[in-house]
Enzyme design. Structure first.
Site, PDB file in Angstrom:
ATOM      1  N   GLU A 175       0.841  -1.212   0.000  1.00 48.67           N
ATOM      2  CA  GLU A 175       0.000   0.000   0.000  1.00 48.67           C
ATOM      3  C   GLU A 175       0.872   1.257   0.000  1.00 48.67           C
ATOM      4  O   GLU A 175       0.690   2.169   0.819  1.00 48.67           O
ATOM      5  CB  GLU A 175      -0.986  -0.018   1.179  1.00 48.67           C
ATOM      6  CG  GLU A 175      -1.962  -1.173   1.068  1.00 48.67           C
ATOM      7  CD  GLU A 175      -3.196  -1.071   1.962  1.00 48.67           C
ATOM      8  OE1 GLU A 175      -3.240  -0.216   2.855  1.00 48.67           O
ATOM      9  OE2 GLU A 175      -4.131  -1.886   1.751  1.00 48.67           O
ATOM     10  N   GLU A 297      -5.109  -8.904  -0.221  1.00 54.44           N
ATOM     11  CA  GLU A 297      -5.907  -8.555   0.972  1.00 54.44           C
ATOM     12  C   GLU A 297      -7.355  -8.448   0.526  1.00 54.44           C
ATOM     13  O   GLU A 297      -7.691  -7.614  -0.316  1.00 54.44           O
ATOM     14  CB  GLU A 297      -5.432  -7.244   1.596  1.00 54.44           C
ATOM     15  CG  GLU A 297      -4.084  -7.389   2.275  1.00 54.44           C
ATOM     16  CD  GLU A 297      -3.624  -6.152   3.033  1.00 54.44           C
ATOM     17  OE1 GLU A 297      -4.480  -5.386   3.512  1.00 54.44           O
ATOM     18  OE2 GLU A 297      -2.391  -5.959   3.141  1.00 54.44           O
TER      19      GLU A 297
END
Ligand code: AHR
Length: 497
Positions: A175, A297
């Site tokens: 991220e 995820e």
């Protein structure tokens, strides 16, 4: 009861379903690692080298193919040398992302790789690009995989591991558009290019390099990455997509108290991942046929349980989560041409967990049972399937009632999984099998009220039961109750894999 027709064409193979699509994720977050997976060698809880035996057995039963570690956001703050060597001498750090608690570093590289060996799964390392250096990453890989004469090899041996471990999957950053450095895609790709150059293949390993891909529907991120990278540097982009029932990150909703409309909203939001996969996939395919997507995820993200640390992301798990899991897994199966791995967030005690622990007790959530029922798809071939569907919903939220996928396995089985997302209707399904003669079928069903869950005083409230079907003239007849997930393994002949 509505009657619906279904067709499965075993001759029409779409793509190989990598077993890694049934993968998992463990982060140094809340009670995922400490207490959840790792309790230490001196714990009263039965353990092997500090890892809970009940958790090892549950992971093995799932045939867990791959486990991602150490984060998440934690990965871009993790310095691997903190987690090797004598435990009493390992430094204590602040887990700045998750509750500001002390990170003792007692679970580190050796503990993680030994756990993966024990389960028989591939380790998937998330490397630190945000606050680490290319040298740190390169040393870590050398420490893990190199068998020649080097300081890193000597250090590994001194720390108790003679032979190198196997490493295939390496993520470079997490991220990085957000918590991992708030980077622009142009800047991240330059960093990625540099870091990946030092992620070297040593000791016979061939690394599969994963770049930090987009959040949800951020197609610009994917476009910029693909413009600036090429398929000699990257094997896959990661995609993160969380299902937030209300769509509002400030008020996500409770894991156990929700209305029917909120339930349908949850399923509607979870199904959006298919469009994201296809659109990100189409952007990647403009540039190359080689690069894949890894959904590393995914899962439901609710408000934390009352009275728990907000930084620990602890939530309960109901039949709603079971339906969410089934919908996502069916979507991954049906898009296995581009999705080569997926990792549920997370394995124990965090978000849409497989397992919840409390002291010595451990329970399997409805999500765990779905993962177990779907494992027959691992390493099979996705084949064409179609059901006449209908829309169901409430409060302006409409979704297709049935989610489904089918695959054929090398051992001569046809695997069919269906979720009935309706809270009101059951369906009678007639499934015609094309291309093979269906003989006996064995089935399992997970069903209940949408709020049903397992708890420490009722650990088997939601568990799979035997599910019966009939086969006549190559048509499988079944009745799927409301709010349920079924998994069928059909024996068949006359089919060449
Ligand atoms: O899974 C919890 C967090 O969600 C991860 O650390 C991060 O990557 C994502 O934002």
């Amino acid at each position: 009861m509505r009657k619906l027709n279904m067709v499965v064409n075993t001759l029409d193979k779409k793509a190989h379903i990598n077993r890694e699509i049934y993968g998992h994720f463990s982060e140094h977050l809340g009670a995922c690692i400490y207490d959840g997976i790792y309790v230490g060698e001196n714990s009263k809880i039965p353990n092997t080298n500090g890892v809970r035996n009940d958790v090892i057995a549950a992971f093995k039963e799932l045939k867990m193919p791959v486990l991602r570690w150490p984060g998440g956001c934690f990965a871009d703050d993790y310095h691997w040398l903190d987690g090797v060597g004598k435990k009493s001498e390992r430094p204590k750090r602040i887990n700045a992302y998750w509750g500001g608690v002390t990170e003792p570093n007692s679970f580190g590289t050796h503990e993680f790789f030994n756990l993966c060996e024990k389960i028989g799964c591939e380790p998937y390392l998330a490397g630190n690009l945000g606050s680490g250096t290319p040298k740190e990453l390169s040393d870590w890989i050398e420490y893990i995989t190199f068998d020649g004469d080097s300081n890193m090899t000597e250090l590994r041996k001194k720390n108790g591991r003679e032979k190198p471990w196997k490493l295939k999957y390496i993520g470079i950053g997490n991220e990085n558009w957000g918590g991992g450095g708030a980077m622009r895609p142009e800047y991240y790709t330059d960093e990625y290019r540099k870091f990946q150059a030092y992620a070297r293949n040593l000791g016979g390993s061939h690394l599969f390099k994963v770049a930090c891909g987009p959040s949800a529907d951020d197609y610009r991120w994917t476009e910029k990455l693909m413009e600036n990278l090429n398929d000699t540097m990257v094997d896959a982009l990661s995609l993160h997509y969380y299902t937030v029932p209300t769509g509002d990150w400030e008020h996500k909703g409770s894991s156990t108290k929700f209305s029917d409309a909120e339930y349908y909203g949850t399923i509607s939001r979870t199904l959006q991942i298919e469009d994201m996969i296809r659109k990100h996939g189409a952007i990647i395919r403009k540039y190359t046929d080689k690069v894949k997507l890894i959904v590393d995820e995914w899962g439901c993200w609710y408000d934390v349980e009352e009275g728990t640390n907000p930084g620990f992301l602890y939530q309960q798990n109901t039949m709603r989560d079971a339906i969410v899991a089934a919908c996502n897994l069916n979507i991954f199966n049906n898009n296995a041409d581009i999705v080569c791995m997926a990792n549920l967030a997370q394995a124990v005690n965090v978000l849409q967990a497989l397992l919840l622990t409390k002291g010595e007790k451990m329970i399997k959530t409805p999500t765990y049972h779905v993962m177990n029922m779907f494992k027959t798809h691992q390493d099979s071939e996705n084949v064409y399937s179609f059901i006449e569907n209908e829309k169901v919903g409430e409060g302006g939220e409409e979704i297709p009632a049935l989610s489904y996928s089918a695959s054929v396995s090398q051992n001569g089985h046809l695997n069919i999984t269906i979720a009935n997302c309706s809270l009101t209707d059951e369906y009678e399904i007639s499934c015609r099998v094309i291309g093979a003669t269906a003989s006996a079928a064995t089935g399992e069903i997970l069903t209940g009220n949408v709020h049903d869950k397992n708890d420490f005083d009722a650990p088997t409230n939601v568990i799979p039961k035997v599910f019966g079907t009939e086969i006549k003239d190559n048509v499988i007849s079944l009745t799927i109750p409301k709010c349920s997930v079924i998994s069928l393994v059909v024996g068949f002949s006359g089919f060449k894999y």
